[in-house]
Design a protein around this motif. Structure first.
Motif, short mmCIF file in Angstrom:
data_model
loop_
_atom_site.label_atom_id
_atom_site.label_comp_id
_atom_site.label_asym_id
_atom_site.label_seq_id
_atom_site.Cartn_x
_atom_site.Cartn_y
_atom_site.Cartn_z
N ASN A 1 0.86 -1.18 0.00
CA ASN A 1 0.00 0.00 0.00
C ASN A 1 0.89 1.23 0.00
OD1 ASN A 1 -1.88 1.98 0.34
ND2 ASN A 1 -2.95 0.98 2.06
N GLY A 2 1.05 1.85 -1.16
CA GLY A 2 1.96 2.98 -1.27
C GLY A 2 1.24 4.31 -1.19
N ASP A 3 -0.06 4.28 -1.20
CA ASP A 3 -0.83 5.53 -1.21
C ASP A 3 -2.15 5.27 -0.50
OD1 ASP A 3 -2.31 7.77 -1.69
OD2 ASP A 3 -2.15 7.67 -3.90
N THR A 4 -2.21 5.69 0.76
CA THR A 4 -3.42 5.38 1.53
C THR A 4 -4.61 6.23 1.10
OG1 THR A 4 -2.62 6.90 3.21
CG2 THR A 4 -2.19 4.55 3.59
N SER A 5 -4.35 7.28 0.31
CA SER A 5 -5.46 8.15 -0.10
C SER A 5 -6.44 7.46 -1.04
CB SER A 5 -4.91 9.43 -0.77
OG SER A 5 -4.48 9.12 -2.09
N ASN A 6 -5.99 6.41 -1.71
CA ASN A 6 -6.90 5.70 -2.62
C ASN A 6 -7.46 4.42 -2.03
OD1 ASN A 6 -4.77 3.89 -2.83
ND2 ASN A 6 -4.03 4.74 -4.77
N ASP A 7 -7.23 4.19 -0.73
CA ASP A 7 -7.73 2.96 -0.11
C ASP A 7 -9.25 2.89 -0.23
OD1 ASP A 7 -5.15 2.53 0.54
OD2 ASP A 7 -5.45 2.51 2.73
N PRO A 8 -9.79 1.73 -0.59
CA PRO A 8 -11.25 1.62 -0.63
C PRO A 8 -11.84 1.74 0.77
CG PRO A 8 -10.21 -0.50 -1.13
CD PRO A 8 -9.11 0.50 -1.01
N GLU A 9 -13.08 2.15 0.83
CA GLU A 9 -13.76 2.31 2.11
C GLU A 9 -13.71 1.00 2.89
OE1 GLU A 9 -17.63 4.51 1.34
OE2 GLU A 9 -18.04 3.47 3.25
N GLY A 10 -13.42 1.13 4.14
CA GLY A 10 -13.39 -0.08 4.98
C GLY A 10 -12.11 -0.86 4.88
N SER A 11 -11.10 -0.27 4.25
CA SER A 11 -9.82 -0.97 4.17
C SER A 11 -9.24 -1.19 5.55
CB SER A 11 -8.82 -0.14 3.35
OG SER A 11 -9.14 -0.20 2.00
N LEU A 12 -8.60 -2.35 5.69
CA LEU A 12 -8.02 -2.70 6.99
C LEU A 12 -6.54 -2.34 7.01
CD1 LEU A 12 -9.66 -6.21 6.95
CD2 LEU A 12 -10.30 -4.33 8.50
N PRO A 13 -5.99 -2.11 8.20
CA PRO A 13 -4.54 -1.91 8.28
C PRO A 13 -3.82 -3.11 7.69
CG PRO A 13 -5.60 -1.45 10.39
CD PRO A 13 -6.65 -2.04 9.52
N TRP A 14 -2.71 -2.85 7.03
CA TRP A 14 -1.93 -3.88 6.31
C TRP A 14 -1.71 -5.12 7.16
CZ3 TRP A 14 -1.47 -4.05 1.38
CH2 TRP A 14 -0.53 -4.89 0.76
N ALA A 15 -2.12 -6.25 6.66
CA ALA A 15 -1.88 -7.55 7.29
C ALA A 15 -2.49 -7.66 8.68
CB ALA A 15 -0.38 -7.86 7.34
N SER A 16 -3.47 -6.83 8.95
CA SER A 16 -4.05 -6.83 10.29
C SER A 16 -4.98 -8.01 10.51
CB SER A 16 -4.80 -5.52 10.54
OG SER A 16 -5.84 -5.39 9.56
N GLU A 17 -5.41 -8.65 9.45
CA GLU A 17 -6.18 -9.89 9.62
C GLU A 17 -5.91 -10.81 8.43
OE1 GLU A 17 -10.67 -9.23 7.95
OE2 GLU A 17 -10.33 -8.46 10.01
N GLU A 18 -6.40 -12.02 8.52
CA GLU A 18 -6.24 -13.00 7.44
C GLU A 18 -7.00 -12.53 6.20
OE1 GLU A 18 -4.41 -16.13 7.44
OE2 GLU A 18 -3.58 -14.84 9.01
N PRO A 19 -6.53 -12.89 5.02
CA PRO A 19 -7.27 -12.54 3.81
C PRO A 19 -8.62 -13.26 3.77
CG PRO A 19 -5.47 -14.05 3.30
CD PRO A 19 -5.32 -13.68 4.74
N LYS A 20 -9.63 -12.51 3.37
CA LYS A 20 -10.96 -13.11 3.22
C LYS A 20 -11.46 -12.79 1.83
CE LYS A 20 -12.19 -12.64 8.09
NZ LYS A 20 -12.76 -11.64 9.02
N PHE A 21 -12.60 -13.42 1.49
CA PHE A 21 -13.14 -13.19 0.15
C PHE A 21 -13.49 -11.72 -0.08
CE2 PHE A 21 -13.94 -17.81 0.41
CZ PHE A 21 -13.26 -18.18 -0.74
N ASN A 22 -13.77 -11.03 1.04
CA ASN A 22 -14.30 -9.68 0.85
C ASN A 22 -13.58 -8.59 1.64
OD1 ASN A 22 -15.07 -10.55 3.31
ND2 ASN A 22 -17.28 -10.32 2.98
N ASN A 23 -12.37 -8.89 2.15
CA ASN A 23 -11.69 -7.78 2.83
C ASN A 23 -10.64 -7.10 1.94
OD1 ASN A 23 -9.81 -9.84 2.99
ND2 ASN A 23 -9.72 -9.91 5.23
N PHE A 24 -10.35 -5.86 2.31
CA PHE A 24 -9.44 -5.02 1.51
C PHE A 24 -8.33 -4.47 2.39
CE2 PHE A 24 -13.30 -5.13 -0.94
CZ PHE A 24 -12.91 -5.02 -2.26
N PHE A 25 -7.12 -4.35 1.81
CA PHE A 25 -5.98 -3.82 2.57
C PHE A 25 -5.32 -2.62 1.87
CE2 PHE A 25 -6.49 -8.23 3.87
CZ PHE A 25 -6.46 -8.14 5.26
#
Lengths: 560, 560
Positions: free
Chosen positions: A147-171
């Protein structure tokens, strides 16, 4: 000799133009059944008073698999035309095999008996871009690389590697992240990046395209992408994008129009709609990828759809200078479309690479008119079975790979896309039950094998993960948590491959020895030969094999 | 069971789309080795809690040749996708054959084991024009069919049939002659004419084109040709022309320019010139057809040449409404050109017929993207060997034809161009040593066989002639010299074929009995069945065979 086992048919992997002057001819016989095969050949129109003028050349045995031996010859007919047959010998028995069947002696009263390669037309030669065979790919799943630019993070993005990857989570992984970490790739030594889809889509994997002409905003914009390609090129790295042309996403505007206007939609023929109203349950009543309602299959027979997709194909090459397209679910799209696709892409960049995702026998896409390569899952499976799972021994591995290498022309093998894992499979270290030695061995195997290898992001630093979504974890950037020993191992293999082209695709591959868990194979050219000795077992193996004089150790344990 | 003999590979004649909804799958096994084959199949994405959902269907044995049996099934996958394998039984032995090899039991934990037909895309289906399968062709060598207008006779023309045909004599045959004799063709019952070349050329055979856009003046002018096509169409007769695109003639303007201007010629890249100055002796130093200096090979990879030839291909269809192109030396021209040729021709007349001259295995041209048919010389040879020369018996004939029929998809077989002779071979009656009964039998065989038959002008009235130029005699128009008995025999066979579509290409073909010189085969649909009983021997044969009830005699000797 067992006639039922003897096989040749002009075409496919048995008779093909290797380049503009050379034909390759192969013959299959029952394993261990034949002492020698002589190739009888001539120009069909070369007749003198003494009859048809032919030559004879001994064929080479290039491999053996579970049931068959394979014989090979490369030949350059002076007038580019060839009629040919095979004289097989076993003990005192001789058999001549022609297109019209078996004879005791070669018949020379007519050329009509013989197999036919009518004319070597240069334009029909299968020709992958020349840069591909020296390329080492690195596959990036952009949502999870950096994640090189947090300004474009999608809504609800989680902190990097803060949880396991799921079908619907974003980092929030993005292009800036790749640009920021280009030094990691350069240091590793890869020379191409394959990006899973980057176009506007709903999911985190982006295989459900909304707009093929727009970058997904979470990755950046077109300027960032241009910058990314530029940075890659400056660092000697090619860029390949993922074209999901079999199906669109549910939110693709034409499909939304169909949902809204049903049979009155002007986009009605863009899809394969079986009835109205459109239903998604229990199964979609329109064709989809699998039975996935969010992935309606595109009707690539419709000239409007064709025109749109070909525009897309050209656009990213012309405007952004990308170097290749990887084609998702490539074998479910019609051949006719792929032929036009090839023409369109090569017209704007003649040395662009076209890679199809096909898990099965892919011969029908590899005649030079469609793809430059397919993803070599047969290699993946055999390598994992041999080294990681230990369900097959070295002999079976050698036989399986011999079968695969003889299923395709040599020029196809040289551009094959070899992989040990991807965003669609368990990670290779997890396949190895986290046994790092096995993992190292697998990379040795892939990086000294025929074909173009691809490393899945994070494998090089020891990341783990089960099947999708487990294999899509956020890349580990904390050096303390990276396995630097593994990184160095792979780095040194890449450097070795770079310095000894024989290990890449300049060299022939020949299995020398395959016994229980130990495997020995040779990569060789006229100038250089490298033997690879591999023990996939859990303990030291005794291997008694004579290494010819003049060889020296270039990697790993020394031997006596 | 002999594993080495078992063969299937998705594609070619083994797995293909027969039409937009139906796949055909074939399997090869050792002759007499297997009791039954069950087809195991399912949609790759059709999984429930119980695992992958598959069905089982018994395959039919459709034939046997010298070494192999062939099994067949037609299948319509509901979602147009298929994964499949074969369960073979012999006595108590069971073997499951998949893309990954042999198993004792079918593995169902993954679809990846199985053979794959990824998606039946309608646009990829091989599809010859529907009118072809009911057509009976008549081949005319225009210089020798009839002289209807002496005003256009070339200088030095000889009186009709006043001497034997030679390589360089002329008799003034022309289009008006064909128009004048159209009633002969209508009476015979043919529904298509294939003309050997009609474009401006030097020789009497016109295979050495000077101008592809002009009619040879000895045949008439463009108005006469328009009139000829009109007369044919009014009489239900299609018109096919001969496209000699592999090579031009020596007097083709671009080649003349090359001869004149050598390496400065603007047409330098229209040919394959190996060096300058151009030489014709001892062998031409440019590529030619065979080593024939008067036939320089065209460089169909050159976009200018392509454009010119494609213009020619479209011009005669658009302006003169011709119905098909027969392609001379078709397999020496590049595949890439033929794909463009098909697109060009079909864009102006979607149901135009494209027939390639190929004497060898032609699978690589018959995938639906190039030709609709090839000239079926394997049929010619086997039929002549069996009936005319008696060098093979009925069993060998049946085996050879079974092998050929299983070498290609069924939809290819239905449009195959069957012939007993042509301007390139000895005449069929001469092959039969002028034994008329043999000749009658050969026509019975061809006119009840799968494929589209072609009658070489004059064969129907008993003309004789050896190899080229002997087979190119002037047509005999004196009724007293015509064999009217032969004419009526062929006429009645054509009428039979017309009235019983099962004898044309609506019917399956199955060999029932083949013993010494007697052959029995069946043509059948769900509605109708015809048995053909043939004795190719010199004397009466005793044939003990039970004909099912309800059959009645429709031609020839009655039987008990």
């Amino acid at each position: 000799m067992l006639k039922e086992a003897i096989y040749h048919r002009a075409g496919n992997n048995y008779a093909y133009a290797y380049n503009e002057t050379t034909l390759h001819i192969r013959l299959r016989t029952k394993k261990g059944d034949v002492d020698s095969v002589t190739f009888i050949h001539g120009d069909p129109y070369d007749w003198t008073k003494d009859g048809w003028q032919t030559s004879r050349s001994l064929m080479t045995r290039t491999g053996t698999d579970e049931y068959f031996d394979y014989y090979f010859i490369a030949i350059s007919p002076p007038f580019r035309r060839l009629r040919y047959g095979f004289e097989l010998k076993s003990g005192t028995e001789t058999l001549v095999y022609t297109e019209k069947g078996f004879y005791k002696e070669a018949p020379f009263d007519d050329t009509a008996y013989y197999f036919c390669f009518p004319f070597l037309n240069g334009i029909d030669v299968f020709r992958a871009p020349s840069w591909v065979k020296d390329t080492v790919w690195y596959q990036i799943f952009p949502e999870r690389f950096a994640n090189g630019d947090t300004s474009n993070d999608p809504e609800g993005s989680l902190p990097w590697a803060s949880e396991e990857p799921k079908f619907n989570n974003f980092f929030g992984g993005d292009f800036q992240g790749v640009i920021d970490h280009i030094d990691h790739l350069v240091k590793l030594g890869v020379t191409g990046i394959y990006f899973t889809p980057i176009f506007k889509a709903k999911s985190n994997h982006k295989y459900d395209t909304i707009d093929y002409l727009e970058i997904d905003p979470q990755f950046g914009d077109k300027e960032t992408f241009k910058q990314l390609v530029k940075v890659c090129h400056e660092n000697g790295i090619k860029v390949m994008l993922d074209a999901v042309f079999n199906h669109s996403g549910y939110y693709f505007e034409p499909f939304q129009d169909v949902l809204k206007n049903q049979e009155n939609s002007t986009y009605k023929n863009w899809f394969h709609l079986r009835e109205f109203p459109i239903q998604t349950e229990p199964r979609p009543n329109y064709d989809t990828f699998a039975f996935e309602k969010s992935m309606p299959k595109l009707n690539t027979e419709n000239p409007e759809v064709r025109e749109y997709l070909l525009k897309v194909a050209r656009y990213w090459v012309e405007e952004f200078d990308i170097d290749g397209w990887r084609l998702d679910v490539a074998n479910e799209v019609d051949h006719s479309f792929w032929r036009e696709f090839r023409t369109a892409v090569k017209s704007v960049k003649p040395d662009a690479y076209i890679l199809g995702e096909i898990w099965h026998d892919s011969m029908n896409w590899l005649h030079g008119d469609q793809f430059d390569a397919v993803m070599n899952y047969p290699f993946t499976n055999a390598a994992l079975d041999f080294v990681a799972k230990e369900t097959i021994d070295a002999r079976v591995f050698a036989e399986k790979m011999t079968a695969v290498l003889h299923m395709y022309p040599e020029n196809v093998n040289e551009a094959a896309f070899n992989l040990l894992g991807s965003h669609d499979t368990k990670r290779v270290l997890t396949f190895c039950d986290e046994n790092k030695n096995k993992m190292k061995l697998l990379f040795l195997l892939m990086l000294t094998f025929k074909g173009t290898p691809c490393i899945y992001y994070g494998d090089e630093i020891g990341m783990t993960g089960g099947n999708d979504p487990g294999c899509r974890k956020c890349m580990e950037w904390d050096e303390k948590k990276q396995d630097l020993d593994l990184f160095e191992h792979i780095q040194s293999l890449l450097s070795l491959r770079q310095n000894h082209k024989v290990l890449a695709n300049d060299g022939e591959l020949k299995f020398i020895n395959a016994d229980e868990q130990t495997l020995v194979y040779e990569r060789s050219t006229d100038e250089e030969s490298v033997w690879i000795l591999l023990n996939a077992g859990q303990r030291t193996a005794d291997l008694s094999i004579e290494i010819p004089e003049g060889y020296s150790n270039i990697l790993g344990t020394s031997f006596s």
